[in-house]
Structures are given as structure tokens and as C-alpha cells.
Design an enzyme around this catalytic site. Sequence first.
Site, PDB file in Angstrom:
ATOM      1  N   SER A 103       0.619  78.573  83.092  1.00 58.80           N
ATOM      2  CA  SER A 103       0.203  77.577  82.086  1.00 58.80           C
ATOM      3  C   SER A 103      -1.595  76.998  82.780  1.00 58.80           C
ATOM      4  O   SER A 103      -2.040  77.479  83.293  1.00 58.80           O
ATOM      5  CB  SER A 103       1.082  75.884  83.384  1.00 58.80           C
ATOM      6  OG  SER A 103       0.979  74.686  83.029  1.00 58.80           O
ATOM      7  N   TYR A 125      -2.827  75.029  76.249  1.00 60.51           N
ATOM      8  CA  TYR A 125      -2.862  73.602  75.465  1.00 60.51           C
ATOM      9  C   TYR A 125      -4.544  74.232  74.785  1.00 60.51           C
ATOM     10  O   TYR A 125      -5.725  74.008  75.351  1.00 60.51           O
ATOM     11  CB  TYR A 125      -3.426  72.988  76.471  1.00 60.51           C
ATOM     12  CG  TYR A 125      -1.885  72.378  76.766  1.00 60.51           C
ATOM     13  CD1 TYR A 125      -1.008  71.645  76.361  1.00 60.51           C
ATOM     14  CD2 TYR A 125      -2.240  72.710  78.682  1.00 60.51           C
ATOM     15  CE1 TYR A 125       0.046  71.126  76.793  1.00 60.51           C
ATOM     16  CE2 TYR A 125      -0.827  71.888  78.577  1.00 60.51           C
ATOM     17  CZ  TYR A 125       0.265  70.926  78.452  1.00 60.51           C
ATOM     18  OH  TYR A 125       1.201  71.069  78.913  1.00 60.51           O
ATOM     19  N   THR A 151       1.193  74.876  72.762  1.00 57.57           N
ATOM     20  CA  THR A 151       2.247  74.419  72.568  1.00 57.57           C
ATOM     21  C   THR A 151       1.820  73.210  71.829  1.00 57.57           C
ATOM     22  O   THR A 151       0.787  72.770  72.042  1.00 57.57           O
ATOM     23  CB  THR A 151       1.800  73.892  74.656  1.00 57.57           C
ATOM     24  OG1 THR A 151       2.463  74.255  75.488  1.00 57.57           O
ATOM     25  CG2 THR A 151       3.315  72.157  74.258  1.00 57.57           C
ATOM     26  N   LYS A 215       5.319  77.326  70.823  1.00 61.89           N
ATOM     27  CA  LYS A 215       6.060  76.091  71.151  1.00 61.89           C
ATOM     28  C   LYS A 215       6.022  75.044  71.461  1.00 61.89           C
ATOM     29  O   LYS A 215       5.179  74.339  70.719  1.00 61.89           O
ATOM     30  CB  LYS A 215       5.916  76.658  73.399  1.00 61.89           C
ATOM     31  CG  LYS A 215       6.593  76.061  74.184  1.00 61.89           C
ATOM     32  CD  LYS A 215       7.095  76.163  75.769  1.00 61.89           C
ATOM     33  CE  LYS A 215       7.329  75.575  76.642  1.00 61.89           C
ATOM     34  NZ  LYS A 215       6.630  74.088  77.155  1.00 61.89           N
ATOM     35  N   HIS A 239       9.756  70.207  75.684  1.00 66.80           N
ATOM     36  CA  HIS A 239       8.780  69.724  77.176  1.00 66.80           C
ATOM     37  C   HIS A 239       9.986  69.574  77.853  1.00 66.80           C
ATOM     38  O   HIS A 239       9.397  68.316  78.610  1.00 66.80           O
ATOM     39  CB  HIS A 239       7.973  68.948  75.987  1.00 66.80           C
ATOM     40  CG  HIS A 239       6.373  69.445  77.035  1.00 66.80           C
ATOM     41  ND1 HIS A 239       6.129  69.929  76.460  1.00 66.80           N
ATOM     42  CD2 HIS A 239       6.170  69.519  78.493  1.00 66.80           C
ATOM     43  CE1 HIS A 239       4.370  70.273  77.335  1.00 66.80           C
ATOM     44  NE2 HIS A 239       4.657  69.967  78.243  1.00 66.80           N
TER      45      HIS A 239
END
Lengths: 342, 342, 342, 342
Positions: A103, A125, A151, A215, A239
Amino acid sequence: VTPEELARAAQAVLPADVYAYVASGAGAQTTLAANDAAWAALAFRPRALAAAGPPDTRTTLLGTAVATPIGVAPTASHALLSPEAEPGTARGAREAGSLYVLSTRSSTPLEEVAAHAGPWWFQLYALRDAGLTRELAVRAAAAGAGALVLTGDTPVLGRRERGSGTRLLPPGRGPLAVLGRDVDVRAELLEQDPHVGWDAVGRLAEASGLPVVVKGVLRADDAQQARSAGAAAVVVSNHGGRQLDGAVATARALPEVVDTVGGDLEVYVDGGLRRGTDVLRALALGARAVLVGRPVLWALATGGGDGVRELLTGLTAELALALQLAGCPDVAVVPRDLVLPS
Amino acid sequence: VTPEELARAAQAVLPADVYAYVASGAGAQTTLAANDAAWAALAFRPRALAAAGPPDTRTTLLGTAVATPIGVAPTASHALLSPEAEPGTARGAREAGSLYVLSTRSSTPLEEVAAHAGPWWFQLYALRDAGLTRELAVRAAAAGAGALVLTGDTPVLGRRERGSGTRLLPPGRGPLAVLGRDVDVRAELLEQDPHVGWDAVGRLAEASGLPVVVKGVLRADDAQQARSAGAAAVVVSNHGGRQLDGAVATARALPEVVDTVGGDLEVYVDGGLRRGTDVLRALALGARAVLVGRPVLWALATGGGDGVRELLTGLTAELALALQLAGCPDVAVVPRDLVLPS
Amino acid sequence: VTPEELARAAQAVLPADVYAYVASGAGAQTTLAANDAAWAALAFRPRALAAAGPPDTRTTLLGTAVATPIGVAPTASHALLSPEAEPGTARGAREAGSLYVLSTRSSTPLEEVAAHAGPWWFQLYALRDAGLTRELAVRAAAAGAGALVLTGDTPVLGRRERGSGTRLLPPGRGPLAVLGRDVDVRAELLEQDPHVGWDAVGRLAEASGLPVVVKGVLRADDAQQARSAGAAAVVVSNHGGRQLDGAVATARALPEVVDTVGGDLEVYVDGGLRRGTDVLRALALGARAVLVGRPVLWALATGGGDGVRELLTGLTAELALALQLAGCPDVAVVPRDLVLPS
Amino acid sequence: VTPEELARAAQAVLPADVYAYVASGAGAQTTLAANDAAWAALAFRPRALAAAGPPDTRTTLLGTAVATPIGVAPTASHALLSPEAEPGTARGAREAGSLYVLSTRSSTPLEEVAAHAGPWWFQLYALRDAGLTRELAVRAAAAGAGALVLTGDTPVLGRRERGSGTRLLPPGRGPLAVLGRDVDVRAELLEQDPHVGWDAVGRLAEASGLPVVVKGVLRADDAQQARSAGAAAVVVSNHGGRQLDGAVATARALPEVVDTVGGDLEVYVDGGLRRGTDVLRALALGARAVLVGRPVLWALATGGGDGVRELLTGLTAELALALQLAGCPDVAVVPRDLVLPS
């Protein structure tokens, strides 16, 4: 150990706030519950006398060989769960032969995690600071990530009413610890950029030289957008019920995505997958792989990297058993008619 | 604060009888429960990577600008909830930029409420005393009401088995306190007139010079009647489950009304809307605005006019967040396919 | 008093065995629960601004005027519930203007019951002793019964696992107390005759000169059989869930019967009707009347004949209110589209 | 005695581990619960005034006359339940006129069981040692078995998380006690052979001279395979929810199997059948017979062979009652339209 036992064991060792932060969903937690229920509602139609020996669970994900279609979903701040943090998770996944998706909200610098990882991808992100976003993409590629996972469902954070995690983070483990250095840009630019659109896919691919996975796709039209934008794969995801509460369960959204782009893109799914039989349901609906989130964190909390390995090998063994009992010899070709509609 | 927490806080400060009177529904409370469940059953199909910044929740209702499509439903006897009574509710709504619909069963004279209100409409029960009905319509217009909301589902009161409110009303706060004077007509004429029909729409519009909204429409044919009768808008409502128990949940009735008259009339909805995500569901089904009943009363009971303001601004913030997470930039154009049928 | 409160009050005054005997259903009690749930699942689509005053609940049943479409279902052994027994029930029904259907398993001689009754019909089990069956039919006619109600779903008794009633019956109150005399035929001939078929309809009509209603019809083909056999009406019934457990809920069976024979025969329904809104649902599905079983027994147990009257007038008032709230002016013409399918 | 009471009585007399081993299902026990629920969801449409006396429950299974279509499913290790073990079960079934299907995992040599049995069949797991498999088939035929029941859903054992049985087995009662002798082959060859396919049907028929029934068929295509392979009958079964958790409930799978091969093969069903009404539902869906598993074990545990007889005669009496109440005179011709789809 059942999924419920694993969660309870984690609850026993974690601060209440951290457990609640990880376990909960957004708002009324409708989607959180729907994710689980939607898998359970899919009944199997197993084949009899299929004359199939123990199945091989090995597969490839965007060309990378893995021992199992069960990977680790990107989740934030593993330092909250265990002092081993992301390196522990990475090692556990590597030892299980699983894909690890790291992440952006890692509590460990990405190169340090990469040193412990087998096949891994980097979840990104898009931040308001475009330079920083690009830096992350380039560094992930340099550190050996096999893909970027962009994402698409988090222009801002969802409404989470229960528990907290980030305020418990130790020094140096903050929301951009992934960078491994102090950042002096204004805080606002460190935030996620709500204006990120489909053009980000090409931009990130170009910057990194990596395939880009989107995603957070829950609709056929968005799957088409992903394909048009040059994505290599999509993850059907809400999520884990932490963004828009009420979002459709992933088991319910998966078929329309597979039907629309499954011939061109790899399709993965996460959300509520807790047992090997859930994974088999996902494969039957056309997913090439699944990502597991909360159980990995519970395993990390209770057993460190070893716990993560045991969870993933256990789930893979469950999947192998389920495949064999269903009469499916091949993890990559699970027929749709293995499940009845709910 | 969650909707459940707000209700519990109100229960803690109110007399049991008053709480039960407000919280309960008619008969077996089937509709009360169905209203809530029907919203929750609508799953979202959010868009990914929608590149949408914080949405603007401003809209217009019959041409009047409001800051939010979340208004205050007409409810009786606010003096039961707080000494601030209707002026408090009106102020809270004004400060939140919300429409306030004042009830005929106000415990405060209408002009006094109007003095504290921003945009407000007047809910009208047609009384057996036609002169009094007309007086109310004319005075509401004179006091600045933007519309009359004629309730069409209450020829008589429903069967309410739990709690009581009106017998606890202080002197001067009775069922026609809205008039601000003693009324010496026979009590029977103060009752609602069960014989009121669609012709009342034109009569009231003419008397007041105001647009007339019909509240309590649950069917396509009645929506057509409203249009033919000259109504400017309809409210899809089952009176919060307080009239005919077993009446269809408003989320289930809304689509047929929108499909039939949505091109010509504004359509609003109430009943069971408790979170910003519920509001988003209503907008996706074609409602232009929603009205909130019981939560406003709980907010008034626990925080007076300030509580009402905080509730409405909080719900509006939730709606804005939900819009953004769903990838909807415009509060006035939420596509129907954002929700799956239940 | 709610239906649940009435049942609890009866439970408090009755021997446990008697309460269980009356309250329970056959087998796993699937049908008992399904009857209730099937009514509740039917949502209303009430009309707005229907301009309808208080509705008239009067109707006719096979030409006989009654004050309400809510009648008393035939049930056994009222002496178990109250010393007033069937005469009490008959009086209560008469005072409420309701039809009373007296059971063959009356604990009081039929002529004695008739003396207290308003409009009443006689429910007949065809016994193995054909002479006795005929005697009952002829005596019922002579005593003023307006129709015979032939039960078609009880060739033998269902499997009832809970409670007992008959062994608690006082002397002279046994299973053929309806005859008012000692019977010396062999016990076997007093039993119900499983071989009774559709030809019994004509035979009983001829013997008694009365119209014959067939009770226990759950299918369109059986409704056609009833019409062909000369029945004047049918009762859609599963014997209150006391015969074949698993039998379809009456609310689910009613439409196919109405659609098939509703133009020719009157159709009534029983099973799980507990509130005025349930009665309205039944009327909307095409029933001309409903019969109420257990609640009448609870009312008899707690209030004697007065209790029965209050129950029936209360239910009728609830029905009148529901009709008015639904915008239905006429108890005999409730449109099918007042309810949504479940 | 209700099914729930019987299970509780067994729980009271058995070691907790044995009870859990028998009572539980695989994995999350989804299928275990679904089996029960799927029968209960099928509503009956009984016939009225069917003029049918007590029905005859006698039928034939592959030409063998039995007193009832309710047989005993093959289950392992009866010595765990009672010292009477399989001979007790066999005697109980014989005295009830029921078919007994003896398991390969019998804790008693097959010839010894056969000596106590009425009509019986032999359930066969194809073992890795083909000679041993053939020996079992030949010996079963020699001992009088009327058919071989080849289990097709157990290439390996399912994931059973609760309780254990086999480690509590007394000496001489192990997993191949059916042989009645010590076996010196390598343990691996005693295991079930996951590679067994449809060709095993013909091989076993030829070796034994017996008709072969395939157990564990849940799909139309597998039913066709069974027919093509020369099977005489199939058992629609998910192994009582003990193999692939999530497998479709047998009540839901039965119709497609009957529709596909019901004209050519006999079709039986097991899984969740607990009452005579469940059996009637299965017959209505086209099953010629049903097999009962856990209840037989509870009856054996609490009452030995006598308990088994009482269970089977009791269930048969329930079935006869249900047939009569449904208006079905013939156990072999129960119309499909007796049940509504769920």
C-alpha cells in the site's frame, strides 16, 4: 483455525481502537456485511466422479508466476498490527508463493519492504503532489514491483465511524512513511487527489514502465473505461466496505465486469473472501485471482510473517481441496456453471 | 453521531410517552420497518476515477434556492420536544440552508415561526371548516410560505397504538395553535375533512396564490391525478408509517411516480431516510429532494435549533461525501443506474 | 388491545395444555408461521385524496346481510375456553353483526347454539356414518343455518405435536356433543370419512336444501371442482396450519382461486388474519369475507361472549379505518392493485 | 418425538466429540443448513375432498419390494453410536421394511451385517487398491446386496472442522473393518481413489453382477453421464453437507436431475429430510425414494436397532399421513404440482 477464530484471536491481542479500525466498514457497514453474504449465497454445483487428482493452484498474474491465486490486498499501516510490519507481511506472502500488493500507506519505506518480498505490486494513490506520485511510481518500478495498482474508489476517505488507527502510529510510521524520508511539501499536497481520472492510467504506465491495474471497479462501463485507458487488469473492489457504504457486494458486481472485459484484461476481486470455498466461487465467476485484506492483518497481528504465511498456505490448501471436491482440475479454468445464481 | 445514537440520546431526555409517540408507527409498524429496509436494500454502483471534486449540494425547490436537497418534513407539536418548539426548528433549518415545511399541527402560531425561518412551506390539512382551511392558506402565503403542502393520506388519523403526545401539550399549544388565537367553532369542524379530493389543489392554489405540493402520493395513477389537478410537485410519502400500516415503502413507490410525472413535476420523498447514503439513493431514484422527520425531532429534543442545524449540515456533508465517492458531480443529476434494484 | 396482547391474556387464563392445543399448528408449524407472514408481505398502494367518508362495512354472504365481512371460523370445543361455550360465541358474533360458523365439533347441541345466534352456518365433517352426517345437515337446516360448510381438508386429523384439548373436555362435551344425545353407533363410524369426495356437495345440498360451501380449497383445479360439484362458495383455508404442515399460506393460494372461480362463486379465506389491515389485504386479493379462528377463542377465553363481540367490532373498526386510509369507499369492491405482490 | 428431540436425546447419551462429528457439516456448514431450509421452503398445494383412504407406502427400488420409500443412507462407523453397530441398524431397517445401504466404512464385516439385514445395498468407495475395491464388490454381491452404491462426491474427505469420530473407534472397528480381516497393503492404497471416473460404473457392475447406483449427483450433466455409464439409478446428494461446503441443497438440485434422467433411471435423494412432509416434498419433485442419515444414527444411539425401526416406521407413518392429507393415493405417483417453487 476458522476465519472467525482468527479474527477473535487478533481482537484479543490488539488495542480495541486498532481492531475496530481494521474490522469496521464505513457508515452503517451495509457493504461490509453484504460482501460476506454475497459469496455465501452462491451455491456450488460440483461434478461427480471427475477423476481429478490434487489440483495445481499455480497460476500467473500479468505474466508473473505465483503459487496460488490468493494474494495480499493492499492495506495501510502494518506497524499497527505487528512490529514486523510490512516486511513481515511481505516475507509471509513470499514464503507462501503469494502476490503481495504493498500500500501507498505502508508504514515502511518501499525499498525496505521490497527486500523481503517475492512477487509484489505497488498500490498507488494519486496524490495532489503530482511529482510525489510520479516519484512513488518510479521508485516502485526500480524496487522491483511488477505492476502499479491504482486505487480508483478513494477520491476522499469514506465515512468511518468506528475505531482509529493512524493516530496510534509510532514516529516515522506516518501516512507517507513509504517514502522513507521527511517530506516538506504542504500537507494538502500529500492528500489524495480527487480529480484523478482515467488518464492517470497511461501517465503512470509511462512514468514507471509498469502495467497498471485499476482497483475499485464495480461496473461494466468502468471496466470498459479501464480497458480503453490501457489498464492491464482491474480489481473488482469496494474497498472492503470502507468507502461508499451501500456499494454493491463484489460477488454481485464481478460477473458484469468479467463479461465485459474478461476476454482482454485480467480481473481480480477482493471483499469478504474468507475461505477457500469463497475463492472458488470468485474463480467460477471469472476472477483470475483474489486479494485478501483483513485476515492477513489478523494473521500478522497474531503470528507475524509466519502467521501470514500460514494463513495463505492454509487458504490455498482449502482452495485446492475445494477444487478437487468440485471436480475442477485446473485453477485457471473454473466454469461459470459451477455456481448457481443466488 | 449515528442516527441510532441520536435517537437514543433523544429517548434519554424525553418522557417515555412522547418518545414512543414520535418513534412509533401505526398498527404492527410494518411500514415503519419497511421504509428503513427498502433504502438499505438498494445497492450502489459507484463510478471509479470520476475526477470529481467536492460536489455542490445546492439546488432549487420550485424555484427557491436551498443549500441542500435535504429538508425538514412537517411534523406536529414541536413544543413536546423542546421549549424552542417550531421557531427553533425553523432557525436550525434556516442556518443549514434547508427547506422547512411547517405543519398545520404546529404548536406555535405560523407568523411567529415564519419570523425565524429561511425558505419555508406550509403543510395544510384540509379541515372540515373550509373557511379556516382557507384562512390558513392565505395567512401562510402572507407570512412568506413558498408553497402549500397538502397532505393527501390523512382523511382520518391512523391507528397508533404506542405512546401519546397531544395530551401532554401545554396550554396554548393545542392542535390548532398554529392559528395563534382561540377558535370557537365546533370541535368537529376543526377535524380533518375526509371528503377532501383532488379539486382541493386548485382551490388552495387560487386562494393562496402559492404552488401546491401533494404529500402522500404512492402510486403512478395518483401522481397523474396530482398533475391533472395542477399540483406543482408531489411528496412520495406514507406519513412515516403512521397512517395505513402495510403501506408500501417509499423507496419502492418512488420509481413509478418519477417515471410517470417526473418530467413535469418535482418529486420529493420522505420515510426512513437516515443517512447521506439514503439521500443519495433517493436522488438516484429520481427524487429532487428528501424530507426528514423523526431525526429532526430527536435533534430538536437534544440540541434545540442548534441541534437541528447540526443534523441538517451533517446529513448534507454525508450526502456530499456520498456523491463524491459515487463519482456524481451534480446533486441534480444522479443517474438511475447508480443503484441496482433490490 | 393488539392481537399479541389478546393471545397473551388468553394464555394467562387457560390451562397450558389447552392454550398449546389451540395455538399450535401441525408438525413443524411451518404453515402456521407462513400464514401470518404471507399477509404481512403484501404491501398496500393506498390512494391519496380519495374523498371518501367512513366506509360502510356491511355486505352479504350468500345473500345474507351481515354488518361486516369478518366472520367466525368454525373451531372445536368452545367449552374448553369458557363456560359460555358456543352459545357465548354465537351471541358475541350476533351482537357484532358477524357470521358465525358453528363446528361439527361443537361442545353444545346445535339447536341450543342456534338459539343464541344471528346469521350462522354449520360446518360439517362427513362422518363414516352417512346417516348421522345427513341427520346433522337436516337438523342444521331446520335450526336455521344459512349454509353448510363442508370441510375438505381433513380426511384424517393432522399431526399435532403440541398440547391437547379433547381429553380435558367435561362430560357431555365430547366430539359429538353437537348431537345433543348419546350415540350408540360404533365409534369408528363417528370418525370422519376419508373417502368423502366432491359428490358429497350435491348430496348434502339435496338433503338439507342449503347452499354448500367447501372449506379447504387451495388450488385453482379444486376451485373448479367445487364449482362443478355445485358449491355456492369456497373457503381458501389450510385449517389454520393444523392439517398438512407445509401447506401453502392462504394469502398465496387465494389469487389463483379468485381468478378461476371468483366470477361464479363467493370466495372466503381464513388463516393468519389478525388485524383489520390483514382483512383489507384479503379483500384486495378478491375474498368476499374472511373467517377468524384463534383470536375468537382467545376473546372467548378472556371475555366470554362479550369478548367475542368486542373483538369482532374492533376488527371491523380497524377494517373500516384501513378502507378509509386506503381510499376504498366500498367493502365489496376493493381493487386488486391496492396491494403489490410480495 | 420430533426430529429435534431425537437429536437432543442422542446428544445427551453420546460423547461430545462423536455427537459433533456426526452432527456437523464441512467448512462453514452452509450446505448443512441449506439442505434443511430448502425442503421447508417448498409449499404444498394439497387437494381437497380427494376421497383417498390410507395410502399404501410400499414401492420397489430397482425391482426390490420395500415397505416404504424411506431408506437408510450409508453412514460410517455405527460402533461409535451403539454396541449393536451396523447389525442393529440393519435389523431395525429390516423390521421396518426399509432399504438399508451399508457403508464401506462399516465398523462390522459386511457378511455379518448382511445376516441381520432385509433388503440391503452396499455403498462402495473406490479405493486406490483396485483389487480390494473389486473384492468388496464381489463379496457384497455374494452376501446378498441388491445393488452397489458408488459414491461420486468423495475423491478426498471434505474439510470437517468439528468433532472427530474415527480416533474413538474400538480395536477391530477401523476404517476397513468391513473386510473382516487384517489388511496388510500399504495404508495409502486403502484410501479412496480420487482418480475414479465414470468408467468405474461399468467395471463394478461387471465385477459384481449388480446394478450400480451413483451417489452424489447434483447436476443434469452428471445425471446424463451416469445414464451413459450404465448406472441404474442416482442419488442426489451432497453427502449431508460434509464434502464441498456451499454445495447446492439437494432439494434445489433434484428437479434438474429428475427432468433429465427421471424417465430412464430411478432417482433418490438425501440431505436434510427430517419429517414425513419432507419426504413427500422429495417425492413430489420426482424422487422415487429418500435416504435418511443422521436421524438413523441418533435413533441407533438412543434405542439401538429398535430405535432405528421406530424411527423408520414413524417416518413412514408421517409420510402416509402427509400423502393422505395431500390427497395423493399413490406413493409412486406424486404430482410435481403438489409443491410450489420456493
